[in-house]
Scaffold this motif. Structure first.
Motif, PDB file in Angstrom:
ATOM      1  N   UNK A  15       0.825  -1.213   0.000  1.00  0.00           N
ATOM      2  CA  UNK A  15       0.000   0.000   0.000  1.00  0.00           C
ATOM      3  C   UNK A  15       0.858   1.260   0.000  1.00  0.00           C
ATOM      4  N   UNK A 247     -17.984  20.426  13.855  1.00  0.00           N
ATOM      5  CA  UNK A 247     -19.168  19.623  13.632  1.00  0.00           C
ATOM      6  C   UNK A 247     -19.011  18.182  14.071  1.00  0.00           C
ATOM      7  N   UNK A 248     -17.843  17.822  14.547  1.00  0.00           N
ATOM      8  CA  UNK A 248     -17.706  16.476  15.104  1.00  0.00           C
ATOM      9  C   UNK A 248     -17.981  16.466  16.599  1.00  0.00           C
ATOM     10  N   UNK A 249     -18.220  17.640  17.157  1.00  0.00           N
ATOM     11  CA  UNK A 249     -18.496  17.690  18.597  1.00  0.00           C
ATOM     12  C   UNK A 249     -19.958  17.319  18.803  1.00  0.00           C
ATOM     13  N   UNK A 250     -20.198  16.410  19.673  1.00  0.00           N
ATOM     14  CA  UNK A 250     -21.542  15.898  19.873  1.00  0.00           C
ATOM     15  C   UNK A 250     -22.490  16.971  20.391  1.00  0.00           C
ATOM     16  N   UNK A 251     -23.680  17.078  19.793  1.00  0.00           N
ATOM     17  CA  UNK A 251     -24.639  18.090  20.266  1.00  0.00           C
ATOM     18  C   UNK A 251     -25.139  17.815  21.667  1.00  0.00           C
ATOM     19  N   UNK A 278      -7.513  18.039  18.065  1.00  0.00           N
ATOM     20  CA  UNK A 278      -6.820  17.495  16.898  1.00  0.00           C
ATOM     21  C   UNK A 278      -6.846  18.462  15.739  1.00  0.00           C
ATOM     22  N   UNK A 282      -3.697  20.237  13.598  1.00  0.00           N
ATOM     23  CA  UNK A 282      -3.597  20.223  12.139  1.00  0.00           C
ATOM     24  C   UNK A 282      -3.454  21.640  11.596  1.00  0.00           C
TER      25      UNK A 282
ATOM     26  N   UNK C 102      -3.665   4.749   4.640  1.00  0.00           N
ATOM     27  CA  UNK C 102      -4.337   3.572   5.172  1.00  0.00           C
ATOM     28  C   UNK C 102      -3.320   2.617   5.795  1.00  0.00           C
ATOM     29  N   UNK C 104      -0.388   3.323   6.883  1.00  0.00           N
ATOM     30  CA  UNK C 104       0.276   3.898   8.052  1.00  0.00           C
ATOM     31  C   UNK C 104      -0.588   3.771   9.294  1.00  0.00           C
ATOM     32  N   UNK C 172      -0.905  13.561   5.095  1.00  0.00           N
ATOM     33  CA  UNK C 172      -1.168  13.995   6.459  1.00  0.00           C
ATOM     34  C   UNK C 172      -2.667  14.135   6.710  1.00  0.00           C
ATOM     35  N   UNK C 173      -3.374  14.741   5.744  1.00  0.00           N
ATOM     36  CA  UNK C 173      -4.819  14.904   5.900  1.00  0.00           C
ATOM     37  C   UNK C 173      -5.505  13.554   6.067  1.00  0.00           C
ATOM     38  N   UNK C 180      -9.153   9.119  13.260  1.00  0.00           N
ATOM     39  CA  UNK C 180     -10.368   9.428  13.996  1.00  0.00           C
ATOM     40  C   UNK C 180     -11.505   8.463  13.706  1.00  0.00           C
ATOM     41  N   UNK C 286     -20.825  15.465   5.068  1.00  0.00           N
ATOM     42  CA  UNK C 286     -20.693  15.738   6.509  1.00  0.00           C
ATOM     43  C   UNK C 286     -21.974  15.325   7.203  1.00  0.00           C
ATOM     44  N   UNK C 291     -22.206  12.104  13.673  1.00  0.00           N
ATOM     45  CA  UNK C 291     -21.349  12.622  14.730  1.00  0.00           C
ATOM     46  C   UNK C 291     -20.587  11.488  15.364  1.00  0.00           C
ATOM     47  N   UNK C 292     -19.373  11.792  15.737  1.00  0.00           N
ATOM     48  CA  UNK C 292     -18.627  10.776  16.453  1.00  0.00           C
ATOM     49  C   UNK C 292     -18.854  10.970  17.941  1.00  0.00           C
TER      50      UNK C 292
END
Lengths: 356, 419, 293
Positions: A15, A247-251, A278, A282, C102, C104, C172-173, C180, C286, C291-292
């Motif tokens: 890969x 938008x990844x922060x939970x509501x 994070x 970045x 992937x 990595x 990197x992106x 995550x 999105x 949501x995570x």
């Protein structure tokens, strides 16, 4: 267990190999070649044979010395002063061009400070390089909060459920979509000292009180103008990165905070900011890296001037390597830049590492 | 890095005795991309040449002028040069010394009546010839000179430094202009050494010592040069001319729009100004700062690259292009001085009654080429920076010292550049 | 989605829009200036720059500058070249970089950490510093073309594409994003005996909408907008020149400001359209990834 790892190793290499092979061939190998060139006196093209000169290029670039100047005195021993009352010192060129002091030959004054009657002068063999270095570091220092922080504010502003919010988001992102060369050309019109748009707008806003400023023509304002313009162009991009992080922060966390009666600031500090960790790393790393590569704006707008106030390391590397045909000198600057940024990025990673 | 080797020269003529069919292709690189007038003229020359004989067919590749030199150097590095290249006069020694170019092999008689500055010589050989010459003058209006009582200088009696200063101060005091003079700081690049080193030379200094070409000490930072530097700085300190942050648009239009009273500009911009001012236009000679008035010289010239496999064909094309009719065509098109007096007499702007005929005399009398040395490429950049720094307020002696040191170091590092 | 709850009071709403609009003006004004200027003749354009007229399409408005610009430079050719180079590079880049990322993140193999560090370290190397060594290299590389092996990559499309396929930022992106993603999905798929490639294709990539959009946008912008120095030194014929090198055509003896503005507008429009189209997909992805926790 061992067989599973072996399988992963082969697949892992499969890969990663295309990517790694390409990056080695087209970035790493040329860089090593550039590093080798910095140890020679290679010209861009020349009938003279290339010679290996070791660290000479580095020495010429980085040499610094300190001189102490005593004020000029008259016969009675009193200190001489000029019309403004400033102490008169002998000109630095009387020392640097003096055959009695060959070690200072070719050096120029970088900066000086005065303590009491004596002046201490720092001389360098390559003042333009040092100015480029300090300018680049200044640029990075200012653009990270301006661009990163500004982008965060914009992201928070955009992160509302209003009708048509996407129109605004698109508008804020538009400068990112346009080439930096185009932006620099446009902003040259805007920053013009005599009839530029910026002066016209500021004058109108202040009802004529504002005096037009020659933004790109004065050493004091040139770098700042470039910083503002660069931040303006790129802030939209980082806004989008912050947004995706927001938008990844939970509501549910927000709902809990609202139930507990937290203020806006408290919500931000205890719910939003930790979730952005994070993303923040970045953004910080990307802005820093791109900031060190500052080149296009300088090339189009100021050419390193006025009085070296907008010199940057990459600009100098290109000017020397390509413009003055001294490819070894240009490569030397590149190598120094690389190690400097490596050190800074390692420090950044260390400071932002996960503390368990 | 391998030195560039000279290609073997094709002996004799072509082997195509069968006539019309295969013409050998010769590539030509020209700096006129985006310039419609120049492009159409050069294309015409090529078409005429290709149609007029059956041995060679020239094909052209156009480049934007700004980045032309960079493209050529890159191509040289990669071993990808064309046969015929266009080269800017002062850069030619560097390219010849570096091995990109071979001597033209042109018969001296063919260029006997060419303006001497249009012939590029290095190391005793002719390497390039130009179809035109460029000159610079103080451009203004007769009505302006008369209104403010400023003497109109002639070739024999140019302005002295004092006269110039008085004229500029008077113009400034009148308040009718944004700046009395425009020297063109917006045109960074080769304009600075080309347009401003004549002033330095008129003071008695120079970019590099032309007797040996090994040092700039004493010529670039001697007393004469310092006098020049201080005069140069005074122009900007007294707001007599716009500085390094000048808007390029102002440079193009400022004289016509009345922002500036006098402009130090070249004859390539002359056509537009003549159109705007008509008979009122004046092209005045350079001032004399003590060592005689001087203007720059040496413009784009054609030469043959060292890797060209058909130098005969290249030479044939260049000789074809040097005909008077083409010199006149270029002159009429872009306003530059034709290389021969006969072509000038046939041109619109440079014939006896032509509005710009004075340039022909200016060029003959006052022109001094930039230093003919491979080190010019670096020296020009160093000098440009010194001029900009002094204009922005740097200490004159220090700036000139630094420039002289840098030029000397560069010459030493290159083993004296083959002088 | 996390959001600030809207206030129902009309005044609050109006003030929010006002704030947004004010910021929008700051971001839009140079571009409005560019487009409006492209419609004006040179003399008027330059006079208007000192006042608010710079933003208003008043006076002698026409499309003359656009017609003249097409006469001056083969704009269509330049844009085609840029689009070809961009599309091919971005496509290959996204595939190769995500494959590498992937490996990595999800696979355990000897040398993984070292190679990743080396790749990320190249983020620091600005292109200008390796331009000349790279030029020397590509002028000697072989390429398998239609007529067999050709030596030297100059004056081609592949010289503008291949060196740019892999870049540290894209890797990197992808790495940050993959880190995550919830690992349970991967482990479940491994338990079911899926091969790595199947996991890559059917589990990870479908979830990667947001990072794909970001990577594609970023890489496209870079390839379309920022390719100046490299094409300048490796491409010497007009047939392969991209748009930014074409900019020089407008800076000949007398700068044609109106035509320049027309050219700038022409080259910026496709990117804007591309972004608008991609942006919808971006938003959609999105919303769908949720949501995570």
């Amino acid at each position: 267990m061992a067989s599973r790892l072996t399988r992963s190793t082969r697949a892992g290499w499969a890969f990663a190999l295309p990517g790694f092979a390409l990056i080695t061939t087209f970035i790493i190998l040329p860089f090593f070649f550039a590093f080798y060139l910095s140890l020679t006196n290679q010209r861009l093209i020349s009938p003279n044979p290339t010679e290996f000169v070791g660290l000479d290029n580095y020495r010429n670039l980085l040499s610094l010395s300190v001189l102490t100047l005593e004020p000029e005195r008259d016969e009675s021993g009193a200190v001489l002063r000029d019309a403004d009352g400033e102490i008169l010192y002998p000109r630095v060129r009387t020392i640097t061009r003096n055959p009695e002091f060959p070690q200072y030959r070719g050096m120029r004054e970088w900066f000086r400070w005065q303590s009491g009657d004596t002046a201490t002068v720092v001389v360098a063999s390559d003042v333009v390089f040092w100015k480029a270095l300090t300018n680049t570091l200044t640029f990075v220092l200012f653009i990270v909060p301006l661009q990163g922080g500004g982008a965060l504010l914009l992201a928070l502003l955009i992160n509302q459920k209003l009708r048509g919010i996407n129109v605004f988001r698109t508008i804020y992102f538009m400068p990112v979509v346009i080439s930096i060369v185009v932006i620099s050309l446009l902003w040259r019109f805007i920053y013009d000292g005599s009839d530029g748009l910026l002066n016209a707008i500021l004058s109108a806003l202040s009802f004529g009180l504002f005096e037009p400023v020659d933004w790109l023509g004065q050493p004091e304002t040139a770098l700042g103008s470039i910083i503002v313009m660069s931040a303006w162009q790129a802030v939209g991009f980082h806004m989008v990165i912050w947004l995706s992080g927001l938008q990844t922060i939970s509501p549910t966390l927000y709902e809990v905070a609202a139930i507990e009666g937290a203020s806006k600031w408290q919500t931000f500090r205890y719910v939003t900011w930790p979730g952005l960790r994070n993303t923040a790393i970045l953004v910080l790393i990307v802005i820093t890296m791109q900031a060190f590569a500052l080149f296009a704006q300088i090339d189009v707008m100021t050419n390193g001037g006025p009085l070296d106030s907008t010199q940057t390391l990459v600009f100098q590397a290109v000017e020397r390597g390509y413009g003055k045909q001294d490819i070894s000198g240009g490569s030397t600057i590149s190598v120094i830049l690389f190690f400097m940024v490596l050190a800074i990025s390692l420090t950044q990673r260390f400071l932002t590492r996960e503390r368990t | 890095m391998r030195p560039m080797t000279l290609a073997g020269i094709l002996a004799g003529t072509t082997l195509l005795a069968t006539g019309a069919a295969a013409q050998t292709e010769i590539s030509l690189w020209y700096h006129g991309a985006g310039n419609e007038v120049e492009s159409s003229i050069i294309n015409q020359i090529i078409d005429d040449f290709n149609a007029g004989q059956g041995d060679w067919a020239v094909s052209i590749e156009s480049f934007p002028q700004e980045s032309y030199n960079d493209s050529v150097v890159a191509a040289a590095l990669a071993g990808n040069l064309p046969c015929i290249i266009d080269v800017d006069g002062p850069v030619m020694p560097n390219w010849a010394w570096s091995g990109y170019m071979q001597p033209l092999g042109l018969d001296e008689a063919k260029v006997a009546d060419f303006l001497p500055t249009t012939i590029g010589r290095w190391d005793g050989e002719i390497y390039s010839v130009g179809l035109w010459e460029a000159a610079v003058a103080m451009i203004t209006r007769r009505s302006t000179m008369q209104k403010y009582g400023i003497r109109i200088p002639t070739l024999d009696a140019p302005w002295t430094q004092d006269e110039l200063t008085t004229a500029l101060t008077d113009l400034k005091a009148s308040g009718d202009f944004e700046y009395p003079l425009d020297v063109g700081m917006a045109w960074t690049g080769e304009w600075y050494p080309y347009a401003f080193s004549p002033f330095l030379q008129s003071f008695g200094g120079d970019i590099v010592d032309r007797s040996t070409y090994q040092t700039a000490e004493g010529v670039l930072n001697g007393d004469a040069a310092i006098a020049f530097g201080e005069w140069w700085q005074s122009l900007f300190e007294s707001d007599l001319t716009p500085g390094t942050s000048q808007d390029p648009a102002d440079r193009d239009n400022g004289l016509i729009e009345g922002k500036y009273a006098i402009q130090w500009n070249g004859n390539w911009a002359g056509a537009a100004i003549v159109e705007a001012f008509g008979d009122d236009v004046l092209f005045l000679p350079a001032p004399d700062f003590g060592n005689g008035p001087v203007i720059g010289a040496g413009s784009w010239q054609f030469g043959i690259s060292s890797t060209c496999e058909h130098p005969d064909g290249a030479r044939a094309f260049i000789e074809h292009a040097l005909q008077d009719q083409y010199l006149t065509a270029f002159s009429d098109g872009i306003g530059l001085i034709p290389s021969t007096a006969s072509a000038a007499a046939a041109s619109k702007l440079y014939n006896e009654d032509g509005l710009m005929s004075v340039f022909f005399d200016l060029s003959a009398e006052q022109a001094l080429v930039r230093p003919v040395t491979p080190g010019y490429v670096v020296a020009a950049k160093v000098f440009e920076k010194a001029l900009a720094d002094i204009a922005n307020g740097a200490d004159v002696a220090d700036a000139l010292d630094a420039a002289a040191d840098e030029i000397n170091t560069d010459i030493a590092r290159n083993g004296g550049y083959g002088h | 989605m996390a959001l600030v709850s809207p206030q129902n009071s009309g005044l609050r709403l109006a003030s929010r829009y006002a704030a947004l609009a004010l910021v929008a003006v700051v971001f839009a004004f140079p571009l409005v200036f560019m487009v409006v200027s492209s419609l004006k003749p040179d003399q008027q354009l330059l006079r208007d720059t000192s006042s608010l007229r710079a933003f208003l399409p008043v006076g002698d408005i026409s499309l003359d500058n656009y017609l003249a610009a097409f006469d001056r430079a083969p704009i269509g050719r330049f844009m085609l070249n840029s689009v070809i180079v961009t599309v091919v590079t971005v496509t290959l880049s996204v595939i190769i970089c995500s494959l590498a990322a992937f490996s990595f993140v999800y696979m355990n193999w000897t040398g993984r950490d070292a190679i990743l560090s080396v790749v990320l370290a190249t983020l620091i190397i600005p292109f200008e510093t390796i331009a000349v060594p790279l030029l020397l290299m590509v002028s000697r590389l072989p390429w398998l073309g239609m007529e067999g092996i050709e030596w030297g990559w100059l004056n081609t499309y592949h010289v503008q594409i291949v060196p740019w396929i892999v870049d540290a930022l894209t890797v990197f992106l992808f790495v940050q994003y993959f880190k995550d993603l919830p690992t349970e999905l991967i482990e479940a798929a491994r338990a079911e005996g899926a091969s790595w490639f199947q996991i890559y294709r059917r589990v990870v990539m479908p979830l990667s909408g947001p990072v794909l959009a970001t990577a594609i946008i970023l890489k496209s912008l870079k390839m379309y907008n920022e390719q100046y120095l490299w094409p300048l030194i490796v491409v010497q014929d007009e047939a392969h020149r991209p748009i930014m090198v074409g900019l020089g055509y407008f800076f000949q003896l007398n700068v044609a400001w109106g035509e320049l503005m027309a050219y700038l507008t022409l080259i910026s429009v496709p990117v804007l359209v591309f972004y608008l189209v991609l942006q919808r997909a971006f938003i959609a992805s999105i919303a769908s990834t949720g949501v995570k926790g």
